[in-house]
Write a protein that holds these residues in place. Structure first.
Motif, PDB file in Angstrom:
ATOM      1  N   HIS A 377       0.824  -1.202   0.000  1.00  0.00           N
ATOM      2  CA  HIS A 377       0.000   0.000   0.000  1.00  0.00           C
ATOM      3  C   HIS A 377       0.862   1.258   0.000  1.00  0.00           C
ATOM      4  N   ALA A 378       1.937   1.250   0.792  1.00  0.00           N
ATOM      5  CA  ALA A 378       2.853   2.395   0.774  1.00  0.00           C
ATOM      6  C   ALA A 378       3.529   2.518  -0.578  1.00  0.00           C
ATOM      7  N   ALA A 379       3.925   1.381  -1.170  1.00  0.00           N
ATOM      8  CA  ALA A 379       4.562   1.423  -2.483  1.00  0.00           C
ATOM      9  C   ALA A 379       3.601   1.971  -3.528  1.00  0.00           C
ATOM     10  N   SER A 380       2.342   1.559  -3.484  1.00  0.00           N
ATOM     11  CA  SER A 380       1.359   2.022  -4.464  1.00  0.00           C
ATOM     12  C   SER A 380       1.074   3.501  -4.296  1.00  0.00           C
ATOM     13  N   LEU A 381       1.117   4.000  -3.074  1.00  0.00           N
ATOM     14  CA  LEU A 381       0.939   5.436  -2.832  1.00  0.00           C
ATOM     15  C   LEU A 381       2.155   6.228  -3.290  1.00  0.00           C
ATOM     16  N   LEU A 382       3.352   5.780  -2.892  1.00  0.00           N
ATOM     17  CA  LEU A 382       4.553   6.588  -3.080  1.00  0.00           C
ATOM     18  C   LEU A 382       5.080   6.552  -4.504  1.00  0.00           C
ATOM     19  N   LEU A 383       5.036   5.410  -5.149  1.00  0.00           N
ATOM     20  CA  LEU A 383       5.663   5.302  -6.460  1.00  0.00           C
ATOM     21  C   LEU A 383       4.887   6.046  -7.546  1.00  0.00           C
ATOM     22  N   VAL A 384       3.647   6.435  -7.248  1.00  0.00           N
ATOM     23  CA  VAL A 384       2.898   7.265  -8.194  1.00  0.00           C
ATOM     24  C   VAL A 384       3.306   8.732  -8.069  1.00  0.00           C
ATOM     25  N   GLY A 385       4.000   9.087  -6.996  1.00  0.00           N
ATOM     26  CA  GLY A 385       4.586  10.412  -6.885  1.00  0.00           C
ATOM     27  C   GLY A 385       3.804  11.375  -6.017  1.00  0.00           C
ATOM     28  N   ARG A 417       1.055  15.853  -6.733  1.00  0.00           N
ATOM     29  CA  ARG A 417       0.237  14.707  -6.336  1.00  0.00           C
ATOM     30  C   ARG A 417      -0.580  14.222  -7.525  1.00  0.00           C
ATOM     31  N   PRO A 418      -0.893  12.930  -7.568  1.00  0.00           N
ATOM     32  CA  PRO A 418      -1.600  12.382  -8.735  1.00  0.00           C
ATOM     33  C   PRO A 418      -2.926  13.075  -9.024  1.00  0.00           C
ATOM     34  N   SER A 419      -3.208  13.212 -10.292  1.00  0.00           N
ATOM     35  CA  SER A 419      -4.483  13.733 -10.778  1.00  0.00           C
ATOM     36  C   SER A 419      -4.979  12.819 -11.884  1.00  0.00           C
ATOM     37  N   VAL A 420      -6.278  12.586 -11.912  1.00  0.00           N
ATOM     38  CA  VAL A 420      -6.880  11.796 -12.985  1.00  0.00           C
ATOM     39  C   VAL A 420      -8.173  12.500 -13.401  1.00  0.00           C
TER      40      VAL A 420
END
Length: 424
Positions: A377-385, A417-420
């Protein structure tokens, strides 16, 4: 309960299940109704006939994997967009959801996708499989009286978006969203070249030399019960002045409506030029975006290293949410940045899950490297930037690192932070 690829012959049975779960009804004879799966999608499903009491010709569970690319850290990454995952009411509670989603993740791995993205109605059930909320849709209700106060911006004019000028808008979108994280690249065939339908309209903003500076797109809403007469989908500009000019153009709608709904990116630069104090949050439910790392090495290699960052770190990603081998997320990886280039390979002796396409690194003096350890979960949050390890810890995620390794990763993964802005 075997999972298999769905074909054109399965399309109506699949749409019956998915439409029943999400929109209520699918009419294949309706104008513009799809007649088959997109060539840029992989459709998977489970036949009801393979289950106790199941009927022939019924899809008990199905899902589609979109083959998208998204902006990531100055580069691009392949992403499996999960759409229409549904289980037939007659077969709910039989474990089909988990069986199907696990196979979906494995197929994303096999098709060399770095990440997966979805829009959950129930985040908890997807979190059990390693997905993490990384972004939230944002919209403001803006009174047009505020926009009417914006003075004219010299040297700018507006051009209608037509079939002839639509390629210019697409080029602007690619250029102005390239530095964002998680924005889809909007490539065919998932995104057709022609003008969108359904009342979509847009204007280009150009300067005195005819150079494109920005655009705004919208859909007019007639007889809106909430008083919002215009849905503004996107407002992109190269500079503050460009964004002001586009906002001013929206003020001209005050003769037919008082309010607009303005959709925003995370920390959108439009917020810095939006005048007046009348804007208020959209009262509708906030849409969530969840993402999951499929391949850690591929996700990192898609990025560009920040200028001036040099060094290396041992990154350990732990993933107990799916069976070993389902994804290529778990393992130990040697991550190196030098002169703007980034490498990420399984560390020597690593038992990283297959799918990264990289050979183990041998011979490096890895004992001297700093180490960071993340759960999925931390990897999925952090690696997206756009987030730090401290941010992950505030959310209760497991993100531990030596001070040097934490500083390295925080610098490497910095950015918006991610935007979609797309949904499927």
């Amino acid at each position: 309960m075997p999972v298999r690829d769905l074909t054109t012959e399965d399309f109506l049975a699949y749409k019956t299940v998915s439409a029943g779960a999400f929109s209520g009804f699918f009419d294949p004879s309706a104008p513009g109704a799809p007649q088959g799966f997109s060539p840029a999608e992989t459709a998977l499903g489970i036949d009801a006939a393979t289950l106790p009491g199941g009927l022939e010709g019924v899809i008990a569970a199905g899902a589609r994997i979109r083959h998208d690319r998204l902006a990531l850290g100055g580069g691009t990454a392949r992403c499996g967009g999960i759409a229409g995952l549904a289980v037939h009411p007659a077969h709910r509670g039989d474990g089909l959801f988990g069986t199907l989603l696990t196979e979906v993740l494995a197929r994303c791995r096999d098709e060399r996708m770095a990440l997966s993205m979805l829009y959950p109605s129930n985040p908890a059930i997807y979190r059990r499989f390693g997905y993490q909320v990384v972004a939230r849709g944002q919209s403001l209700i803006v009174p047009l009286v505020d926009l009417q106060r914006i003075p004219a911006v010299p040297g700018r004019r507006l051009v209608p978006v037509t079939a002839e000028t639509m390629p210019r808008l697409r080029e602007l979108y690619h250029r102005l969203s390239a530095g964002d994280n998680a924005m889809l690249r909007r490539e065919g065939p998932l995104f057709p070249e022609e003008l969108p339908g359904g009342g979509w309209s847009a204007l280009l903003l150009v300067d005195e030399d005819g150079a494109d500076r920005g655009y705004v797109s919208w859909t007019r809403r007639a007889d809106a019960a909430d008083g919002v007469g215009l849905e503004v989908h996107e407002l992109f500009g190269r500079s503050r002045e460009d964004r002001l000019a586009l906002l001013r153009s929206l003020g001209s709608w005050s003769t037919v409506t008082e309010l607009i709904r303005l959709r925003l990116r995370t920390e959108d630069p439009v917020l810095d030029v939006l005048p007046g104090g009348g804007a208020r949050p959209d009262p509708r439910p906030v849409p969530l975006v969840m993402m999951r790392v499929i391949d850690t090495a591929a996700t990192l290699r898609a990025r560009r290293a920040p200028a001036g960052l040099a060094g290396a770190v041992r990154l350990v990603v732990e993933d107990a949410t799916v069976p070993a081998g389902t994804c290529a997320a778990a393992g130990t990886f040697l991550v190196t940045a030098a002169e703007g280039a980034l490498t990420a390979v399984p560390a020597a002796g690593n038992r990283a899950e297959r799918g990264s396409g990289a050979e183990p690194e041998a011979g490096a003096a890895e004992a001297s490297l700093g180490t960071a350890r993340l759960d999925i979960h931390a990897a999925s949050l952090l690696l997206v930037g756009g987030r730090t390890l401290a941010d992950a810890r505030r959310l209760g995620l497991s993100a531990e690192a030596d001070p040097a390794a934490e500083g390295f990763l925080d610098t490497l993964l910095a950015g918006p932070r991610p935007s979609v802005l797309d949904a499927f």
